[in-house]
Motif scaffolding. Structure first.
Motif, short mmCIF file in Angstrom:
data_model
loop_
_atom_site.label_atom_id
_atom_site.label_comp_id
_atom_site.label_asym_id
_atom_site.label_seq_id
_atom_site.Cartn_x
_atom_site.Cartn_y
_atom_site.Cartn_z
N MET A 230 -2.48 -10.73 0.98
CA MET A 230 -2.15 -11.68 -0.09
C MET A 230 -1.93 -13.06 0.52
N ALA A 231 -2.53 -14.08 -0.11
CA ALA A 231 -2.45 -15.44 0.42
C ALA A 231 -1.01 -15.93 0.50
N ALA A 232 -0.22 -15.63 -0.53
CA ALA A 232 1.17 -16.08 -0.55
C ALA A 232 1.94 -15.55 0.65
N GLN A 233 1.67 -14.29 0.99
CA GLN A 233 2.37 -13.67 2.12
C GLN A 233 1.98 -14.34 3.44
N PHE B 255 5.59 -23.35 3.13
CA PHE B 255 6.37 -23.01 1.95
C PHE B 255 5.76 -23.55 0.65
N SER B 256 5.33 -24.79 0.68
CA SER B 256 4.76 -25.39 -0.52
C SER B 256 3.49 -24.66 -0.93
N ASP B 257 2.63 -24.34 0.04
CA ASP B 257 1.39 -23.61 -0.26
C ASP B 257 1.70 -22.22 -0.81
N GLY C 275 -0.94 -18.12 -9.66
CA GLY C 275 -1.27 -16.73 -9.96
C GLY C 275 -0.29 -16.06 -10.90
N GLY C 276 0.71 -16.81 -11.36
CA GLY C 276 1.71 -16.23 -12.25
C GLY C 276 2.62 -15.24 -11.54
N LEU C 277 2.70 -15.36 -10.22
CA LEU C 277 3.52 -14.45 -9.42
C LEU C 277 4.93 -15.03 -9.26
N PHE C 278 5.57 -15.26 -10.38
CA PHE C 278 6.86 -15.96 -10.36
C PHE C 278 7.94 -15.16 -9.64
N ASP C 279 8.02 -13.88 -9.91
CA ASP C 279 9.06 -13.05 -9.29
C ASP C 279 8.86 -12.95 -7.78
N ILE C 280 7.61 -12.89 -7.36
CA ILE C 280 7.33 -12.84 -5.92
C ILE C 280 7.76 -14.15 -5.26
N HIS D 218 11.37 -14.14 -4.88
CA HIS D 218 11.75 -13.26 -3.77
C HIS D 218 11.66 -14.00 -2.44
N TYR D 219 10.59 -14.76 -2.26
CA TYR D 219 10.46 -15.54 -1.02
C TYR D 219 11.59 -16.56 -0.90
N ILE D 220 11.93 -17.19 -2.01
CA ILE D 220 13.01 -18.18 -2.00
C ILE D 220 14.32 -17.53 -1.56
N GLU D 221 14.58 -16.33 -2.06
CA GLU D 221 15.81 -15.62 -1.68
C GLU D 221 15.80 -15.27 -0.20
N CYS D 222 14.62 -14.93 0.31
CA CYS D 222 14.51 -14.64 1.75
C CYS D 222 14.76 -15.90 2.58
N TRP D 223 14.21 -17.01 2.13
CA TRP D 223 14.39 -18.26 2.86
C TRP D 223 15.85 -18.70 2.84
N LYS D 224 16.55 -18.37 1.75
CA LYS D 224 17.97 -18.74 1.68
C LYS D 224 18.78 -18.03 2.77
N GLN D 225 18.34 -16.86 3.15
CA GLN D 225 19.02 -16.15 4.24
C GLN D 225 18.88 -16.92 5.55
N ASN D 226 17.72 -17.52 5.76
CA ASN D 226 17.52 -18.35 6.95
C ASN D 226 18.38 -19.61 6.88
N GLU D 227 18.54 -20.14 5.64
CA GLU D 227 19.39 -21.32 5.46
C GLU D 227 20.82 -21.01 5.86
N SER D 228 21.29 -19.81 5.51
CA SER D 228 22.66 -19.43 5.83
C SER D 228 22.86 -19.33 7.34
N ALA D 229 21.84 -18.84 8.02
CA ALA D 229 21.93 -18.69 9.47
C ALA D 229 21.81 -20.04 10.18
N ASP D 230 21.02 -20.94 9.60
CA ASP D 230 20.80 -22.26 10.21
C ASP D 230 20.79 -23.31 9.10
N PRO D 231 21.95 -23.94 8.80
CA PRO D 231 22.06 -24.89 7.68
C PRO D 231 21.07 -26.04 7.75
N GLY D 232 20.66 -26.44 8.94
CA GLY D 232 19.72 -27.56 9.05
C GLY D 232 18.28 -27.16 8.85
N TRP D 233 18.04 -25.86 8.79
CA TRP D 233 16.67 -25.35 8.69
C TRP D 233 16.00 -25.79 7.39
N ALA D 234 16.72 -25.69 6.28
CA ALA D 234 16.15 -26.04 4.98
C ALA D 234 15.80 -27.52 4.90
#
Length: 245
Positions: A1-4, A12-14, A22-27, A30-46
């Protein structure tokens, strides 16, 4: 899958663009929620990836899409994921979704904001419902119920805030005010430093003056011997009491 593929490469933008097209809103969410975990680990990452702006644009577009489809439940799933309460407020108010905003405020424990929203909603509907003139107040069926609900939230904030809210709600209630009550409400507003309560009381006093024919005004020989408040309490109106208002 291209998004993956894009997600793994930190494009991220792509990634979110593919999900949106593609109307894959929930997917995408899901990626946004995963990225938020990286934000928590590294606040400057986002910030380094300008991620918040990219995510917010995607979530707002998804929420708009569900709103247009009248799927409020799915819309709110994305609104709840917005990055700040101010963004949530702005979005929901832009769509006149008061009930949904009140629900979010209550969930967040923002009881003062819930009271303020309900108060201003009732005020606006009392003044401008149906495209009518702004004065006098208009009555509508659910008005008393809304004001009662607003007070229940004010009570949770503090006893002093509840007292202030009670004086304001009394100005907007459907009950008929006589001059004595208006003057007492005006004094209460000044005690609690409620500017809007004071304005509403003075507005009511002005309305009482304008509804009375000027030929029935009491004319005084001297301005200095007049107890303006005393005259108003006796239902005696004059030029002096008009300027007091």
């Amino acid at each position: 899958m291209a998004a993956q593929v894009y997600a793994r490469g930190s494009f991220f933008s792509d990634c979110l663009n593919v999900c949106a097209k593609g109307g894959l809103f929930d997917i995408g969410l899901h990626y946004i929620e995963c990225w938020k975990q990286n934000e928590s680990a590294d606040p400057g990452w986002a910030n380094s990836h300008d991620l918040n702006a990219i995510e917010q644009k995607f979530m707002e577009n998804c929420a708009h899409n569900y709103f247009e489809k009248k799927d409020i439940k799915s819309m709110m799933k994305f609104v709840r994921a917005f990055h700040s309460m101010n963004l949530k407020r702005r979005f929901l108010l832009s769509l006149s979704l008061l009930d949904e905003l009140l629900e979010l405020e209550e969930e967040s424990g923002n009881f003062m904001e819930v009271y303020e929203l309900m108060f201003f909603y009732v005020l606006a509907k009392s003044l401008w419902s149906g495209g009518s003139k702004a004065w006098p107040f208009k009555q509508f069926t659910e008005k008393e119920d809304l004001l009662g609900r607003a007070l229940t939230f004010a009570k949770v904030v503090s006893s002093s805030f509840y007292e202030l809210a009670s004086t304001e709600v009394e100005r907007l209630s459907n009950k008929h005010d006589n001059i004595f009550e208006i003057m007492n409400q005006l004094k209460s507003s000044r005690i609690y430093r409620s500017i809007r309560g004071e304005i509403l009381c003075l507005w009511k006093l002005l309305d009482s003056h304008f509804r009375l024919n000027s030929s029935k005004y009491v004319w005084q020989d001297s301005l200095f011997d007049v107890s303006v408040e005393g005259m108003i309490m006796k239902n005696q109106f004059s030029v002096e009491t008009l300027f007091y208002s």
